[in-house]
Scaffold this active site. Structure first.
Site, PDB file in Angstrom:
ATOM      1  N   CYS A 108      -5.059  12.744  12.697  1.00 50.50           N
ATOM      2  CA  CYS A 108      -5.736  11.734  12.209  1.00 50.50           C
ATOM      3  C   CYS A 108      -6.020  11.495  13.353  1.00 50.50           C
ATOM      4  CB  CYS A 108      -5.885  10.390  10.435  1.00 50.50           C
ATOM      5  SG  CYS A 108      -3.973   9.916  11.514  1.00 50.50           S
ATOM      6  N   ASP A 127       4.567   0.779  11.829  1.00 50.08           N
ATOM      7  CA  ASP A 127       3.210   0.038  11.296  1.00 50.08           C
ATOM      8  C   ASP A 127       3.119  -1.370  11.743  1.00 50.08           C
ATOM      9  OD1 ASP A 127       2.682   2.218  10.059  1.00 50.08           O
ATOM     10  OD2 ASP A 127       3.388   1.938   8.091  1.00 50.08           O
ATOM     11  N   LYS A 145       0.862  -1.226  -0.174  1.00 42.44           N
ATOM     12  CA  LYS A 145       0.270   0.297   0.221  1.00 42.44           C
ATOM     13  C   LYS A 145       0.776   1.761  -0.009  1.00 42.44           C
ATOM     14  CE  LYS A 145      -1.724   1.814   3.563  1.00 42.44           C
ATOM     15  NZ  LYS A 145      -1.652   2.450   4.767  1.00 42.44           N
ATOM     16  N   ASN A 146       2.026   0.742   1.054  1.00 40.38           N
ATOM     17  CA  ASN A 146       2.678   2.744   0.994  1.00 40.38           C
ATOM     18  C   ASN A 146       3.504   2.247   0.195  1.00 40.38           C
ATOM     19  OD1 ASN A 146       1.399   3.274   3.639  1.00 40.38           O
ATOM     20  ND2 ASN A 146       2.321   2.484   4.962  1.00 40.38           N
ATOM     21  N   ARG A 191       0.262  14.733  12.676  1.00 33.95           N
ATOM     22  CA  ARG A 191       0.710  14.579  11.645  1.00 33.95           C
ATOM     23  C   ARG A 191       0.315  15.584  10.059  1.00 33.95           C
ATOM     24  NH1 ARG A 191      -1.753   8.689   8.977  1.00 33.95           N
ATOM     25  NH2 ARG A 191       0.312   9.262   8.074  1.00 33.95           N
ATOM     26  N   ARG A 237      -8.751  -0.826   4.334  1.00 36.16           N
ATOM     27  CA  ARG A 237      -7.552   0.212   3.450  1.00 36.16           C
ATOM     28  C   ARG A 237      -6.716  -0.483   3.593  1.00 36.16           C
ATOM     29  NH1 ARG A 237      -7.184   6.116   6.436  1.00 36.16           N
ATOM     30  NH2 ARG A 237      -6.169   6.055   4.695  1.00 36.16           N
TER      31      ARG A 237
END
Ligand code: EPU
Length: 417
Positions: free
Chosen positions: A116, A304, A22-23, A121, A396
């Site tokens: 968030c 993460d 994803k990233n 952030r 997500r």
């Protein structure tokens, strides 16, 4: 809203494939804006964030198709250089279009992402860097209005090695006039994948993966076909599932190079980890040993993976500590784990976990992506049926995680409601 019901206690065994990262894929998709024409990316994970990025690019006039893990993005007919609030608020990574839009079109209007669940952030370093390249930036009405003639290379020193900031600046500098040097750059493997992508487009970037990245701007970049790297966090999460369930799993297609610190920490829990090329096998038997972790920018322990390791520590032998140094509010899973019987005390950025004999099932709520993964891991060993609500966070960032876990023997089902 969908939820998961997990019946804990199954030992996981078998093989599982890691999806695309994803990233890594989100910045690559933004980077497609740097070239006119159709770029194609393979090994794209089927995730909600990827679909959001497709919508964002389509909204600007990109012709997009997303099928069978391949996305094609044709930017020939871009009509506007704008990322609207409605999309940016659902996915902060939308801000990655800022650098490429500015570099190629000399203008961009991008909604400021708000805070968030895991932290405030800010993106001050992205904006500072773009200004160093000659952009004029105004913040009005909740939007970043950025304009420039051609960007001009410069030296940029980042106060902290921001991943998104490094990516935005690398993309912007790729089309700037002259040389840009980013000091204290982020070193994450996803940065290297983006640099490789841009270099294949005709860019000239060196040093990605170190804290000093040198970008020699070029006049034009070409659309390309590329395969995105695999997801090191998904891989780590699946390995953690092997550890927590006393399992024996072969996790295939791992980006092993970027996973050393995670593999070492999993070994320290008592797991037997063997690496064979891109395949990692985890075998666990016996009590999980307590470990201490401190999250840090790459090559340190990734934030993460913090929540997932905390799930392991809740049933470890002894007392562990986790120190979260990247985000100020990334312990949202703690109160949910406590509801399952975990013994965790938090003070500021530090959590102290005393391993207990077992977790009990409870209805729990996912609060962000990795916190959700932590609850899934806890559910895999909890006694009884754990109900995890708000799993849209998981969608997500984890491609069909329930199918992958089910194939390994977990009793997990998605309930649509
Ligand atoms: N920061 C600033 N100013 C900036 C930019 C960042 O103060 O201009 C601070 C942030 O507030 C944070 C720290 O620097 O405290 C690190 O933020 P960074 O910019 O490195 O994070 P990011 O680019 O917003 C990416 C990942 C995150 C991952 C972090 C850290 C993507 C799309 N997101 O975020 O992934 O946690 O790097 O590794 O690449 C996730 O996948 O669950 C996730 C949150």
């Amino acid at each position: 809203m969908d939820k998961f019901i997990i019946f804990g206690g199954e030992r996981l065994t078998g093989e599982v494939q890691v999806s695309g990262a994803k990233n890594a894929v989100l910045p690559l998709m933004a980077a497609c804006l740097l070239a006119r024409g159709q770029s194609i990316i393979h090994h794209v994970p089927a995730l909600r964030d990827v679909r959001t990025m497709v919508r964002l690019l389509e909204d600007m006039g990109t012709k997009a198709s997303l099928e069978d893990h391949t996305v094609s993005l044709d930017t020939s007919m871009l009509e506007k250089q704008e990322a609207a609030y409605d999309l940016v608020r659902t996915m902060r990574a939308s801000v990655l279009v800022l650098g490429p839009l500015l570099a190629r079109y000399g203008r961009a209007r991008v909604s400021l992402p708000g805070g968030c669940a895991i932290g405030a952030r800010p993106i001050n370093l992205h904006l500072m860097g773009l200004e160093r390249l000659g952009a004029k930036i105004e913040l009005t009405g909740g939007y970043i209005h950025a304009t420039c003639d051609r960007l001009v290379g410069n030296n940029i020193r980042l106060d902290m090695p921001t991943v998104g900031g490094t990516e935005n600046l690398m993309m912007a500098a790729a089309l700037a006039k002259g040389r840009t040097i980013i000091e204290n750059a982020a070193r994450e493997p996803e940065i290297v994948d983006l640099a490789n992508f841009i270099n294949q487009m005709g860019g000239v970037i060196s040093g990605a993966g170190t804290d000093l990245i040198v970008i020699d701007g070029v006049e034009e970049l070409q659309p390309i076909e590329y395969t995105v790297m695999s997801d090191r966090i998904e891989a780590g999460t699946l390995l953690a599932a092997g550890v927590i369930t006393q399992g024996d799993i072969l996790v295939k297609n791992c980006p092993v190079e970027g996973m050393h610190v995670v593999l070492d920490k999993l070994r320290a829990t008592g797991a037997d980890i063997t690496v064979n090329g891109k395949d990692v096998r985890v075998q666990m038997s016996g009590p999980i040993q307590a470990i201490d972790i401190r999250t840090q920018p790459h090559p340190g322990f990734p934030t993460d993976m913090q929540a997932q390791v905390m799930a392991l520590m809740t049933i470890a032998n002894g007392r562990s500590t986790i120190s979260e140094t990247i985000f100020e509010n990334r312990f949202m899973h703690v109160s949910e784990l406590r509801r399952m019987g975990a013994d965790i005390i938090c003070e500021g950025s530090m959590a102290v976990i005393r391993g207990c004999d077992f977790l009990q099932s409870a209805p729990v709520m996912a609060t962000d992506l990795r916190a959700s993964a932590c609850l899934v891991l806890a559910g895999l060993v909890a006694q009884g049926a754990t109900e995890i609500r708000r799993i849209y966070h998981l969608d997500r960032g984890y491609e069909k995680i329930e199918n992958k876990l089910e194939e390994l023997g977990a009793k997990i089902k998605r309930v649509h409601s």
